[in-house]
Design an enzyme around this catalytic site. Structure first.
Site, short mmCIF file in Angstrom:
data_model
loop_
_atom_site.label_atom_id
_atom_site.label_comp_id
_atom_site.label_asym_id
_atom_site.label_seq_id
_atom_site.Cartn_x
_atom_site.Cartn_y
_atom_site.Cartn_z
N HIS A 1 114.05 -4.21 34.36
CA HIS A 1 114.59 -5.35 33.66
C HIS A 1 114.12 -5.78 32.40
CE1 HIS A 1 115.92 -6.19 38.12
NE2 HIS A 1 117.05 -5.86 37.66
N LYS B 1 124.95 -12.01 50.12
CA LYS B 1 124.07 -10.66 50.21
C LYS B 1 122.66 -11.20 50.52
CE LYS B 1 122.87 -7.46 46.67
NZ LYS B 1 123.19 -7.26 45.12
N ARG C 1 121.24 3.03 33.42
CA ARG C 1 119.98 3.86 33.47
C ARG C 1 120.38 5.32 33.56
NH1 ARG C 1 118.64 0.51 38.95
NH2 ARG C 1 120.65 0.77 39.02
N SER D 1 115.41 -2.43 42.05
CA SER D 1 114.64 -3.43 42.98
C SER D 1 114.70 -2.81 44.29
CB SER D 1 115.47 -4.78 42.93
OG SER D 1 115.40 -5.18 41.61
#
Ligand code: PNS
Length: 161
Positions: free
Chosen positions: A16, A40, A89, A127
């Site tokens: 990030h 979540k 990515r 993450s």
């Protein structure tokens, strides 16, 4: 240009940060916006995620950290942003990102989604994986900022996710 860089940031990774430093070069003001998602299950609370981001983003004068709930494009419009920044990515990110970008464009055509390519050193960092590795006793040095590594260790080591 004012842009929003949205995400869950549970927690912020060096991937990030790489994206944020790239985004800074092409924006006048960048708002890093943490999604407040009741549905979540997050490891860190909203306050903790915002606090960690503020700590590691202190060296970036044009970056601010905020949180939002509801539709991203409505939040972006309320902030006077004209762009949403997202990182890609690998090819696997593309489909999800395309769907979101096209839905957001349908909702608010005046807001453009801009994609930046992550630095290759971070193309495998997420993450989710960082949390999994550290909870199983693996080494995550260099993948997250120092203060985040400390917090992860305190929260997770010896405890399976
Ligand atoms: O870090 P993440 O989990 O990949 O970020 C996802 C995020 C926050 C960008 C996305 O879930 C989002 O924008 N949520 C806000 C709700 C919304 O606007 N939904 C419609 C998007 S098409």
């Amino acid at each position: 240009m004012v842009a929003i860089y949205p995400g869950s940031f549970d927690p912020v990774t060096n991937g990030h940060l790489d994206l944020i430093s790239r985004a800074c070069r092409v924006t006048d003001r960048l708002i890093v916006a943490v999604l407040h998602n009741e549905g979540k299950q997050a490891l860190f609370s909203m306050e903790e995620r915002v606090e960690m981001l503020r700590e590691v983003l202190r060296p970036y004068p044009t970056v601010e950290v905020d949180s939002f709930s509801g539709l991203l494009v409505e939040y972006a419009a309320a902030k006077g942003a004209t762009a949403i920044m997202r990182g890609i990515r690998a090819v696997s990110d593309y489909e999800y990102e395309l769907q979101m970008a096209l839905m957001n464009r349908r909702l608010r055509p005046e807001i453009e989604t801009l994609f930046l390519m992550s630095g290759e050193a971070y193309s495998f960092v997420s993450s989710r994986l960082v949390k999994e590795v550290i909870s199983l006793g693996g080494n995550i040095e260099g993948l997250v900022p120092g203060p985040v590594e400390e917090r992860l260790k305190r929260r997770l080591q010896g405890q399976k996710l």
